[in-house]
Enzyme design. Structure first.
Site, mmCIF file in Angstrom:
data_model
loop_
_atom_site.group_PDB
_atom_site.id
_atom_site.type_symbol
_atom_site.label_atom_id
_atom_site.label_comp_id
_atom_site.label_asym_id
_atom_site.label_seq_id
_atom_site.Cartn_x
_atom_site.Cartn_y
_atom_site.Cartn_z
ATOM 1 N N LYS A 204 0.886 -1.065 -0.010
ATOM 2 C CA LYS A 204 0.039 0.048 0.049
ATOM 3 C C LYS A 204 0.787 1.289 0.043
ATOM 4 C CE LYS A 204 -2.936 0.756 3.623
ATOM 5 N NZ LYS A 204 -1.619 0.237 4.251
ATOM 6 N N THR B 27 4.061 1.483 -0.896
ATOM 7 C CA THR B 27 4.723 1.445 -2.024
ATOM 8 C C THR B 27 3.766 2.043 -3.220
ATOM 9 O OG1 THR B 27 5.980 -0.518 -1.204
ATOM 10 C CG2 THR B 27 6.088 0.029 -3.721
ATOM 11 N N ARG C 265 2.300 8.301 6.932
ATOM 12 C CA ARG C 265 2.379 8.265 8.369
ATOM 13 C C ARG C 265 3.913 7.998 8.558
ATOM 14 N NH1 ARG C 265 -0.835 3.381 10.148
ATOM 15 N NH2 ARG C 265 -0.373 2.918 8.090
ATOM 16 N N LYS D 196 7.306 -6.736 10.933
ATOM 17 C CA LYS D 196 6.717 -5.942 9.873
ATOM 18 C C LYS D 196 7.953 -5.013 9.137
ATOM 19 C CE LYS D 196 2.792 -3.106 8.469
ATOM 20 N NZ LYS D 196 3.479 -1.880 7.663
ATOM 21 N N ALA E 184 -3.581 1.629 12.557
ATOM 22 C CA ALA E 184 -4.939 1.584 12.092
ATOM 23 C C ALA E 184 -5.620 0.377 13.011
ATOM 24 C CB ALA E 184 -4.870 1.352 10.720
ATOM 25 N N PHE F 153 -3.391 -0.452 6.810
ATOM 26 C CA PHE F 153 -4.119 -1.746 6.773
ATOM 27 C C PHE F 153 -5.415 -1.784 5.732
ATOM 28 C CE2 PHE F 153 -2.403 -2.246 11.288
ATOM 29 C CZ PHE F 153 -1.249 -3.079 10.758
ATOM 30 N N PHE G 64 3.496 -8.914 -9.562
ATOM 31 C CA PHE G 64 4.377 -9.835 -9.134
ATOM 32 C C PHE G 64 4.897 -10.472 -10.349
ATOM 33 C CE2 PHE G 64 3.250 -8.758 -4.938
ATOM 34 C CZ PHE G 64 4.301 -8.920 -4.344
ATOM 35 N N TRP H 51 7.012 -0.756 -7.728
ATOM 36 C CA TRP H 51 8.006 -1.396 -7.001
ATOM 37 C C TRP H 51 9.346 -1.648 -7.998
ATOM 38 C CZ3 TRP H 51 10.927 -5.789 -7.071
ATOM 39 C CH2 TRP H 51 11.676 -6.100 -6.059
#
Length: 555
Positions: free
Chosen positions: A71, A73, A94, A105, A273, A301, A381, A409
């Site tokens: 998210k 990224t 954030r 994480k 979140a 999230f 991907f 990405w």
């Protein structure tokens, strides 16, 4: 394949003065933290506040899985794509917490060629905002215990002190502690505990305040304890509201950095979140909206958590709303929601994909329930097949939503140009934004509206302690505030093991907490914890720094 930190270290960053100039800011508007970081002065707001707002794009996602969604990224890459198209753009994110950074994480500065930099600084101490929150929170905790030690003039019930201490690290051993041991000179023994800094009400206040005076007012309204006859005790009664506020004199100013492609990035505040409202500060978003024509922001999230709180809490307080919403998903994560094991995600399994798509479809419905146009971004991907991607697009279009493949990405802004075009189209679609509930509804009504509409639950149950807390909040006359749901991020339900789109479940509210300063009521559900623990192999074990100061293992 280069790591995120290696890519970030190779970046040729522009001086922050040059980044600010892209937004029409001068050095007089900045307080420099070296060459590549700055805070924007509060005086700047007086100069720009009457300008029209730019377009606001909210990035959210499906329920996260170990397969990864991307998210942040996507948010960074989309902003870079809009910037490449010649649009005056900013991204508003954030600040990462040190807890998950050293835990499971990892950092939260984007990934690959869609990152904000200086990545190491942003993921570590940055400009000290979280330290200011930790210090102010713990100053208030110390003053409470000192007040009791010095005679307890307010008649605080030591069994009903609700203000814990905080630390910006994952440390399960601190969840429940006893303080005041060692005899009369060392305080009154009592049970308490630690939350992680991002769960502090002061973090929420930093992100919801519209200036220093508003922050002072909100800090003073924090309920810290109850007296022996049941009266709520607020921070202002302890006489340190001014001292608490001065610790935020710099932290309240939005931080300005840049993406790898030189797009201005506001990074300010960082509530989780799943246990808080999960959005960057209102002030940073407002600054961005006045200074840029397009602002990309995210909420933590899935759309059941961060986006719901962004729309029902942040937008309600701030007076703005998104012009479009991007929902991020991956084929891999959708197959995992469909029951496929993480080790099998590279294989084509259309049955698992179709089953997992129910999770994405629910989040599309959630955004549409707020009256907002949505776009689905499929974070690409190498293992994705044309058959799988076409199937996802077909299903989304059945819900009236366009789909774009995001390759940010691997390609940075170039990989987000198709998504940027779809977002531009969505911005011009009808927008009928509305919040889901009226703050004057009862607390059970508000929670049930969220549970049924957003989660798909059959209803809500309150435990005995939660029912008692509910009556207390109603008796205090503080029930007419928004509700901030604390729930697992992994499921639409309050059971982390129920992936996809579960049905036939109820939400259990086990505790209600008043955040009177922030202006909302926190409802804790399921097994949610406000102080996380470390995994068996913390990310910290992979990190190092050499004698030249070069960092490795930070991702």
């Amino acid at each position: 394949m280069k790591t995120d930190v290696e890519i970030a270290q190779e970046a040729e960053m522009q001086h922050i003065r040059d980044i600010a100039a892209k937004l029409g800011l001068t050095e007089d508007d900045l307080e420099l933290y070296g060459k590549y970081k700055a805070k924007v002065t509060l005086d700047t707001w007086q100069r720009v506040r009457e300008r029209p707002n730019g377009k606001l794009i909210l990035v959210t996602a499906i329920n996260p899985t170990p397969a990864g969604e991307g998210k942040t990224t996507t948010s960074v890459g989309l902003a870079d794509a809009l910037h490449r198209q010649g649009k005056k753009t900013a991204v508003a994110l954030r600040e990462p917490s040190l807890g998950p950074c050293f835990g499971l994480k990892g950092g939260a500065a984007g990934g690959g060629y869609a990152q904000v930099v200086p990545m190491e600084d942003i993921n570590l101490h940055f400009t000290g905002d979280f330290h200011a929150i930790t210090t102010a929170h713990n100053l208030l905790a110390a003053v409470i215990d000192n007040h009791i030690q010095q005679g307890n003039a307010l008649d605080i019930d030591v069994r009903r002190i609700t203000w814990k201490r905080v630390l910006d690290l994952n440390d399960r051993a601190l969840r429940h502690v006893i303080v005041g041991l060692g005899g009369k000179a060392h305080g009154t023994p009592r049970e308490t505990g630690f939350d992680i800094t991002v769960a502090s009400e002061m973090m929420a206040i930093l992100c919801l305040a519209d200036g220093l005076e508003d922050m002072k007012k909100r800090l003073g309204e924090i309920i810290v304890a109850y007296t022996r006859d049941g009266r709520a005790v607020r921070a202002d009664e302890l006489g340190v509201t001014g001292a608490l506020t001065l610790l935020f004199k710099d932290a309240i100013k939005p931080n300005l950095v840049q993406t790898l492609e030189g797009t201005p990035a506001f990074i300010h505040g960082g509530p989780f979140a799943n246990i808080a409202h999960g959005c960057n500060s209102i002030m940073a978003t407002k600054f961005a909206l006045k200074l840029a024509d397009y602002v990309v922001t995210e909420a933590g999230f899935g759309a059941d958590l961060g986006a719901e709180k962004f729309l029902d809490i942040k937008c309600r307080f701030a007076g703005f709303h998104p012009d479009a919403v991007v929902i991020v998903a991956t084929v891999r994560a959708l197959k995992m929601h469909g029951g496929l094991d993480k080790k099998e995600l590279t294989q084509v399994d259309m049955a698992a994909l179709e089953k997992g798509l129910a999770n994405l479809e629910k989040h599309i419905e959630n955004i549409q329930a707020f009256g907002l146009p949505a776009v689905v971004a499929i974070n690409a991907f190498p293992t994705d097949t044309p058959e799988e991607l076409a199937f996802v697009e077909k299903k989304c279009k059945e819900h009236g939503v366009e789909v774009a493949l995001s390759e940010v990405w691997a390609k940075g802004g170039e990989g987000g140009l198709a998504l940027a075009d779809k977002v531009e189209e969505a911005i011009h679609k009808p927008n009928h934004f509305h919040v889901l509930y009226d703050v004057n509804d009862t607390i059970p009504q508000k929670i049930e509206t969220i549970a049924k509409t957003v989660y798909g639950a059959d209803g809500v149950d309150f435990t005995g302690p939660a029912q008692k807390q509910l009556k207390e909040i109603e008796d205090l006359g503080l029930d007419k505030m928004p509700v901030c749901m604390a729930k697992t991020q992994y499921s639409l339900s309050d059971d982390a093991t129920k992936l996809g789109r579960p049905t036939g479940f109820r939400i259990t509210v086990k505790e209600l907490r008043l955040s009177a300063g922030a202006g909302f009521i926190v409802a804790l559900t399921g097994n949610i914890l406000t102080m996380p623990g470390l995994p068996k192999h913390p990310a910290a074990e992979n990190m190092d720094i050499d004698e030249q100061g070069r960092i490795t293992g930070l991702f």
